[in-house]
Design an enzyme around this catalytic site. Structure first.
Site, PDB file in Angstrom:
ATOM      1  N   SER A 175       0.824  -1.315   0.061  1.00 36.69           N
ATOM      2  CA  SER A 175      -0.073   0.134   0.051  1.00 36.69           C
ATOM      3  C   SER A 175       1.000   1.232  -0.278  1.00 36.69           C
ATOM      4  CB  SER A 175      -0.879   0.191   1.396  1.00 36.69           C
ATOM      5  OG  SER A 175      -0.436  -0.091   2.340  1.00 36.69           O
ATOM      6  N   CYS A 176       0.377   2.375  -0.314  1.00 35.64           N
ATOM      7  CA  CYS A 176       1.103   3.731  -0.348  1.00 35.64           C
ATOM      8  C   CYS A 176       0.115   4.858   0.066  1.00 35.64           C
ATOM      9  CB  CYS A 176       1.698   3.782  -1.656  1.00 35.64           C
ATOM     10  SG  CYS A 176       2.462   5.043  -1.990  1.00 35.64           S
TER      11      CYS A 176
END
Length: 277
Positions: A175-176
């Site tokens: 994820s980011c």
């Protein structure tokens, strides 16, 4: 000697230079392996997992990280960072990644002093050096330590070690920060963040685990891996209606497919070079 085994021996030696540590913990595979290594070498009683909540990450990811930390048997420290209070982050300038990481590592150091820990560990790996990572400058300035990167761990190495550790999230999709969904020099608002998070959560519920919804004013540009495009197009009517219901005026599919860090394409060579010097 097996390469991963050799790197793991070196990783353990790096960690054992300290007596206690705070580990920046997101619940992703890299930080989970880092946390497990610290717990094994220093003892869980000398390690704390710090999980940061903010406007730029979903409550779902935050809660999952807390749950995972507890399941590993480590003390979890919850903290909150108001990234959008920073002008660079809120206006998503090319300096925003550095500014956000600077805030993050400063908070980690505040907690290090509070808990009288020797060091702050993070989950940065060797592969990260090849990308546009202004956060590395902030890390170095705040003197955090990245044992996985120091000892040459690639993503493949990390997944291998995670399997050896029998971690349940060894194949977790990365994820980011949601700021990566917005073009540089556009203002990020809570309303737009909510639109992105709802859209990506909906698409993941349809089976698209790797997905980004990039925002271009009123347009949602969906990125999925090339081999998932046909499946997404088969759902075009419902996807179009749902994302419009979240507030987008137009919904598009990027025919180039999913590319991590895609928004960095607009940066000049000079802007990228500034954070690699």
């Amino acid at each position: 000697m097996d390469t991963v085994m050799s790197k793991t021996d070196a990783l353990n030696a790096t960690v054992k230079q300290y007596h206690s540590a705070l580990v920046a913990f997101s619940g992703g595979i890299d930080s989970t392996v880092m946390l497990k290594a610290a717990m094994d070498q220093l003892g869980s009683q000398n390690v704390k997992a710090v999980v940061a909540n903010s406007e730029l990450f979903s409550d779902e990811e935050f809660n999952k990280a807390i749950e995972l930390g507890h399941s590993l048997g480590v003390e979890v420290v919850e903290t909150k960072i108001a990234y959008l209070a920073n002008d660079d982050v809120r206006h998503n300038t090319p300096n925003s990644w550095y500014a956000a990481k600077k805030l993050f590592y400063e908070r980690m150091n505040e907690l290090k002093r509070q808990y009288k820990s020797d060091v702050v560990f993070d989950g940065i790996i060797y592969d990260d050096l090849a990308d546009y990572r202004p956060g590395l400058k902030a890390r170095d300035e705040e003197k955090a330590v990245s044992p996985l990167e120091i000892n040459g761990f690639t993503k493949a190495d990390v997944r291998d070690l995670a399997r050896q550790y029998q971690l349940t999230n060894w194949n977790k999709v990365p994820s980011c920060s949601v700021s990566s969904r917005f073009p540089y020099n556009t203002t990020i608002t809570q309303e737009k963040i909510t639109m992105v998070m709802k859209s990506e959560a909906y698409l993941r519920s349809l089976g698209f685990d790797t997905v980004r919804v990039r925002v271009h004013d009123t347009v949602a540009r969906i990125e999925v891996p090339a081999d998932k495009m046909t499946a997404l197009l088969a759902l075009n009517t419902s996807v179009n209606a749902t994302l419009k219901g979240y507030g987008f005026k137009y919904v598009s599919l990027d025919l180039g497919g999913f590319i991590s860090g895609h928004m960095n394409d607009e940066l000049s060579d000079e802007q990228v070079k500034a954070y690699h010097e």
